[in-house]
Design a protein around this motif. Structure first.
Motif, short mmCIF file in Angstrom:
data_model
loop_
_atom_site.label_atom_id
_atom_site.label_comp_id
_atom_site.label_asym_id
_atom_site.label_seq_id
_atom_site.Cartn_x
_atom_site.Cartn_y
_atom_site.Cartn_z
N GLY A 190 87.98 -18.46 67.90
CA GLY A 190 88.11 -19.90 68.08
C GLY A 190 89.43 -20.33 68.68
O GLY A 190 89.86 -21.47 68.51
N GLY A 191 90.07 -19.43 69.40
CA GLY A 191 91.32 -19.80 70.07
C GLY A 191 92.49 -20.02 69.14
O GLY A 191 93.36 -20.84 69.41
N VAL A 192 92.51 -19.30 68.02
CA VAL A 192 93.63 -19.43 67.07
C VAL A 192 94.54 -18.22 67.19
O VAL A 192 94.08 -17.08 67.20
N VAL B 103 94.78 -37.68 61.14
CA VAL B 103 94.94 -36.51 62.01
C VAL B 103 93.75 -35.57 61.81
O VAL B 103 93.36 -35.31 60.67
N GLU B 104 93.21 -35.08 62.91
CA GLU B 104 92.14 -34.09 62.81
C GLU B 104 92.76 -32.71 62.93
O GLU B 104 93.42 -32.40 63.93
N SER B 105 92.56 -31.89 61.93
CA SER B 105 93.19 -30.57 61.92
C SER B 105 92.44 -29.60 62.83
O SER B 105 91.23 -29.42 62.69
N PHE B 106 93.17 -28.98 63.75
CA PHE B 106 92.54 -28.00 64.64
C PHE B 106 92.17 -26.75 63.86
O PHE B 106 91.07 -26.22 64.00
N THR B 107 93.09 -26.28 63.02
CA THR B 107 92.85 -25.01 62.34
C THR B 107 91.87 -25.12 61.17
O THR B 107 91.17 -24.17 60.85
N ASP C 149 105.10 -26.63 65.39
CA ASP C 149 104.96 -25.21 65.73
C ASP C 149 104.00 -25.01 66.91
O ASP C 149 104.29 -24.28 67.84
N PHE C 150 102.84 -25.69 66.86
CA PHE C 150 101.81 -25.50 67.89
C PHE C 150 101.40 -26.83 68.51
O PHE C 150 101.39 -27.87 67.84
N LEU C 151 101.02 -26.78 69.78
CA LEU C 151 100.34 -27.91 70.41
C LEU C 151 99.03 -27.37 70.97
O LEU C 151 99.03 -26.45 71.80
N ALA C 152 97.92 -27.93 70.47
CA ALA C 152 96.60 -27.45 70.89
C ALA C 152 95.82 -28.63 71.47
O ALA C 152 95.97 -28.97 72.64
N ASN C 153 95.04 -29.32 70.64
CA ASN C 153 94.32 -30.50 71.13
C ASN C 153 95.19 -31.77 71.10
O ASN C 153 94.80 -32.81 71.63
N GLY C 154 96.30 -31.68 70.45
CA GLY C 154 97.25 -32.78 70.47
C GLY C 154 97.12 -33.79 69.34
O GLY C 154 97.86 -34.78 69.31
N ALA C 155 96.21 -33.53 68.39
CA ALA C 155 95.99 -34.53 67.33
C ALA C 155 97.21 -34.69 66.42
O ALA C 155 97.57 -35.82 66.06
N ALA C 156 97.84 -33.58 66.08
CA ALA C 156 99.00 -33.65 65.19
C ALA C 156 100.12 -34.46 65.85
O ALA C 156 100.69 -35.38 65.24
N LEU C 157 100.40 -34.13 67.11
CA LEU C 157 101.48 -34.81 67.83
C LEU C 157 101.13 -36.29 68.04
O LEU C 157 102.00 -37.17 67.90
P1 5GP Z 1 96.54 -29.93 67.51
O1 5GP Z 1 96.63 -31.09 66.59
O2 5GP Z 1 97.45 -30.02 68.69
O3 5GP Z 1 95.12 -29.60 67.90
O4 5GP Z 1 97.01 -28.67 66.67
C1 5GP Z 1 98.33 -28.58 66.24
C2 5GP Z 1 98.41 -28.17 64.81
O5 5GP Z 1 97.39 -27.24 64.45
C3 5GP Z 1 99.72 -27.50 64.57
O6 5GP Z 1 100.48 -28.31 63.70
C4 5GP Z 1 99.40 -26.15 63.97
O7 5GP Z 1 99.76 -26.16 62.61
C5 5GP Z 1 97.90 -26.00 64.08
N1 5GP Z 1 97.50 -25.04 65.13
C6 5GP Z 1 96.85 -25.32 66.28
N2 5GP Z 1 96.54 -24.24 66.96
C7 5GP Z 1 97.02 -23.19 66.25
C8 5GP Z 1 97.01 -21.77 66.46
O8 5GP Z 1 96.48 -21.21 67.42
N3 5GP Z 1 97.63 -21.02 65.51
C9 5GP Z 1 98.22 -21.57 64.41
N4 5GP Z 1 98.81 -20.74 63.54
N5 5GP Z 1 98.24 -22.91 64.19
C10 5GP Z 1 97.65 -23.71 65.10
#
Ligand code: 5GP
Length: 194
Positions: free
Chosen positions: A17-19, A96-100, A125-133
């Motif tokens: 799942g791209g983690v 916030v929608e959690s990616f993980t 720590d991570f930027l993925a879909n951007g929901a946290a930011l």
């Molecule tokens: P976003 O909100 O950008 O989709 O995801 C960011 C948050 O999800 C980060 O705060 C981080 O904790 C978690 N996250 C997203 N992708 C990963 C990943 O590939 N590995 C890990 N360890 N955490 C991730």
């Protein structure tokens, strides 16, 4: 940042799942010496922006944010996950929608700690879909504070968060940028500085 890329290649594990799992130095055990080098890079990028507060999100951003705060000489505020409804008006709230974890949760910061006069740097720590930011940006907006930008350790550029937030005008300094990731390997965006 070459050092972080090398560490990801050495100790990171690509999961379904791209983690990307980086529990050995970032998300569980923390390599504070490495954090300190990351913090110096963010400081170099934002040193002229009069940052007086660092904002991050519980839990995995907190360690990085604390070391970054030492560089900037300012306090760290972390958005707390909560299940309680705060109805007394003393906090800013955002969803916030959690990616993980795939769920949606509320995060809060107390109004008394995020002020209209603050110049805020976001750290995560991570930027993925951007929901946290995006959630953190929303809290800064609600407070009427100034958003200086964001320092990210690992950006997964194959997910849309970074491009969307930059298009909205957010300045993002990511120290390792992953272009693609699979069981066969991990490729960083070429041309990033050493
Ligand atoms: P976003 O909100 O950008 O989709 O995801 C960011 C948050 O999800 C980060 O705060 C981080 O904790 C978690 N996250 C997203 N992708 C990963 C990943 O590939 N590995 C890990 N360890 N955490 C991730």
């Amino acid at each position: 940042m070459r050092l972080l890329e090398q560490r990801i290649l050495r100790d990171g594990k690509v999961r379904e799942g791209g983690v990307l799992k980086v529990d050995g130095f970032l998300n569980h055990q923390m390599d504070v010496e490495l954090f300190s080098l990351l913090a110096k890079q963010w400081h170099e990028a934002f040193k002229n922006d009069n940052v007086n507060k660092i904002l991050t999100i519980e839990a995995s951003g907190i360690g990085l944010a604390c070391i970054a705060a030492q560089e900037f000489g300012c306090p760290v505020l972390f958005a707390k996950k909560t299940k309680t409804k705060n109805i007394d008006g003393s906090v800013y709230t955002t969803r916030v929608e959690s990616f993980t974890h795939g769920n949606i949760y509320d995060v809060i910061v107390a109004k008394e700690y995020l002020l209209p006069t603050d110049r805020v740097l976001l750290i995560d720590d991570f930027l993925a879909n951007g929901a946290a930011l995006e959630g953190l940006c929303d809290l800064v907006r609600q407070a009427g504070a100034t958003l200086v930008g964001a320092g990210i350790a690992v950006e997964k550029c194959f997910q849309p968060g970074g491009a969307r937030l930059r298009a909205e005008g957010l300045r993002i300094e990511s120290l390792a940028r992953i272009q693609s990731m699979s069981d066969d390997g991990l490729v960083f965006v070429p041309g990033d500085e050493p």
